[in-house]
Design an enzyme around this catalytic site. Sequence first.
Site, mmCIF file in Angstrom:
data_model
loop_
_atom_site.group_PDB
_atom_site.id
_atom_site.type_symbol
_atom_site.label_atom_id
_atom_site.label_comp_id
_atom_site.label_asym_id
_atom_site.label_seq_id
_atom_site.Cartn_x
_atom_site.Cartn_y
_atom_site.Cartn_z
ATOM 1 C CB VAL A 1 -1.002 0.034 1.183
ATOM 2 C CG1 VAL A 1 -2.106 -0.974 0.976
ATOM 3 C CG2 VAL A 1 -0.306 -0.177 2.523
ATOM 4 N NE ARG B 1 8.049 -3.716 -1.518
ATOM 5 C CZ ARG B 1 7.494 -3.646 -2.742
ATOM 6 N NH1 ARG B 1 6.253 -4.029 -2.928
ATOM 7 N NH2 ARG B 1 8.194 -3.250 -3.769
ATOM 8 C CB VAL B 2 3.518 0.198 4.138
ATOM 9 C CG1 VAL B 2 2.384 -0.121 5.106
ATOM 10 C CG2 VAL B 2 4.519 1.152 4.790
ATOM 11 C CE LYS C 1 7.899 2.882 8.055
ATOM 12 N NZ LYS C 1 7.557 4.241 8.466
ATOM 13 C CG ASP D 1 8.439 13.547 7.355
ATOM 14 O OD1 ASP D 1 8.591 14.443 6.492
ATOM 15 O OD2 ASP D 1 8.553 12.337 7.085
ATOM 16 C CE LYS E 1 6.481 13.327 3.674
ATOM 17 N NZ LYS E 1 7.574 12.945 2.812
ATOM 18 C CG ASN F 1 4.372 11.335 6.399
ATOM 19 O OD1 ASN F 1 4.409 10.343 5.668
ATOM 20 N ND2 ASN F 1 5.453 12.019 6.732
ATOM 21 C CG ASP G 1 7.236 8.416 7.874
ATOM 22 O OD1 ASP G 1 8.104 7.978 8.659
ATOM 23 O OD2 ASP G 1 7.491 8.767 6.718
ATOM 24 C CB THR H 1 9.171 16.859 2.481
ATOM 25 O OG1 THR H 1 9.066 15.519 2.986
ATOM 26 C CG2 THR H 1 8.774 16.884 1.030
#
Length: 336
Positions: A32, A39-40, A57, A151, A153, A156, A169, A186
């Site tokens: 996903v 990866r998750v 995760k 983080d 954004k 997330n 995250d 970011t």
Amino acid sequence: MEKDLEKKLSGLSIEDAKESFSLSDFNLSKTVGTGSFGRVVMAKLKKDKKKMPYALKILKKTEIVRLKQVDHVKTECKVLMMMDHPFIIKIKGKFKDNKYVYLLLEYICGGELFRLLRSECRFINDVALFYITEIACTLEYIHSLDIAYRDLKPENLLIDKEGHLKITDFGFAKIVRDKTYTLCGTPEYLAPEIIQNNGHDKNVDWWALGILIFEFLAGYPPFYDENPWEIYKKIIEGYFEFPSNIETKAKDLIKKLLSVDPSKRLGSGSTGAADVKKHKWFRGVDWDLVYNREIPPPWTPSMESEDDTQYYDDYPDSTDPVEEPSVEDQELFDDF
Ligand SMILES: Nc1ncnc2c1ncn2[C@@H]1O[C@H](COP(=O)(O)OP(=O)(O)OP(=O)(O)O)[C@@H](O)[C@H]1O
């Protein structure tokens, strides 16, 4: 408070995680999401008759070491284990094998808020206000634990089955009482003091909240360029223009959050979050109702089943050969 936190974190060995699992306990299905070192994947416990979906995760040890992220991964796990908040993803366990470390998280079915924002181009004022109140409430909680999230954004922020947010995250989260100097985040959301390496603290999250409100209402971030160096230049100059659709109170809040001088930024005082929550854009918001998830969300996912993945993109299966880390590097994960 500081002593308590120290004790809590130092006493909390990641080995204490709630239950112990191994990969063979799970049936894995769709990926996903992907990140810098893994990866998750949606996963279900073989022995679970209800077949509850989880998000597993899966992080490659060699990549974590190569990108010098060992401490960040350990902090992410510890921080998630100490968090207990309605808008923060819950961790169910963690485990490792020779090649990977695994974080077992609750599965959030509604996809990233980023996807919703892109599909609507921008949010009307009330929709932006709904999501921002949930985020402000969460930042208040995170900061009360002396943690900077670092983080914030739209990628997330996930939407749960009832339409409320879940922040995910915590890889860049950091316990900060004084200033810290690591460059992370970011480009579009980086605060000027991070770019200038002046040392930063929890105030960077209030800066990022200002960027987020702007992006929600405008449909694009205030400082943008194809080239990250140009983005950094614009952020340090602190000059941006509002599109005409943004209402005055929202503009005032954004300007106060996007103060290049962190000491003048709204949220930076000793009463931090409370000052932000008092801003006139939030007038009329009942913060207890927000915390209790009692404000009706503007959008809820239409799910066919608990394990619906329609709101996540398709990713190809992982086929890259993955190496085992050297004995020396393997030891870095001994206390994970
Ligand atoms: N609990 C979850 N339920 C459903 N999807 C999730 C969950 N956690 C993460 N995802 C999906 O996987 C993506 C990557 O997750 P995450 O950001 O935690 O990974 P990462 O490896 O730390 O990424 P990055 O390199 O961006 O830091 C998310 O943006 C989201 O789309």
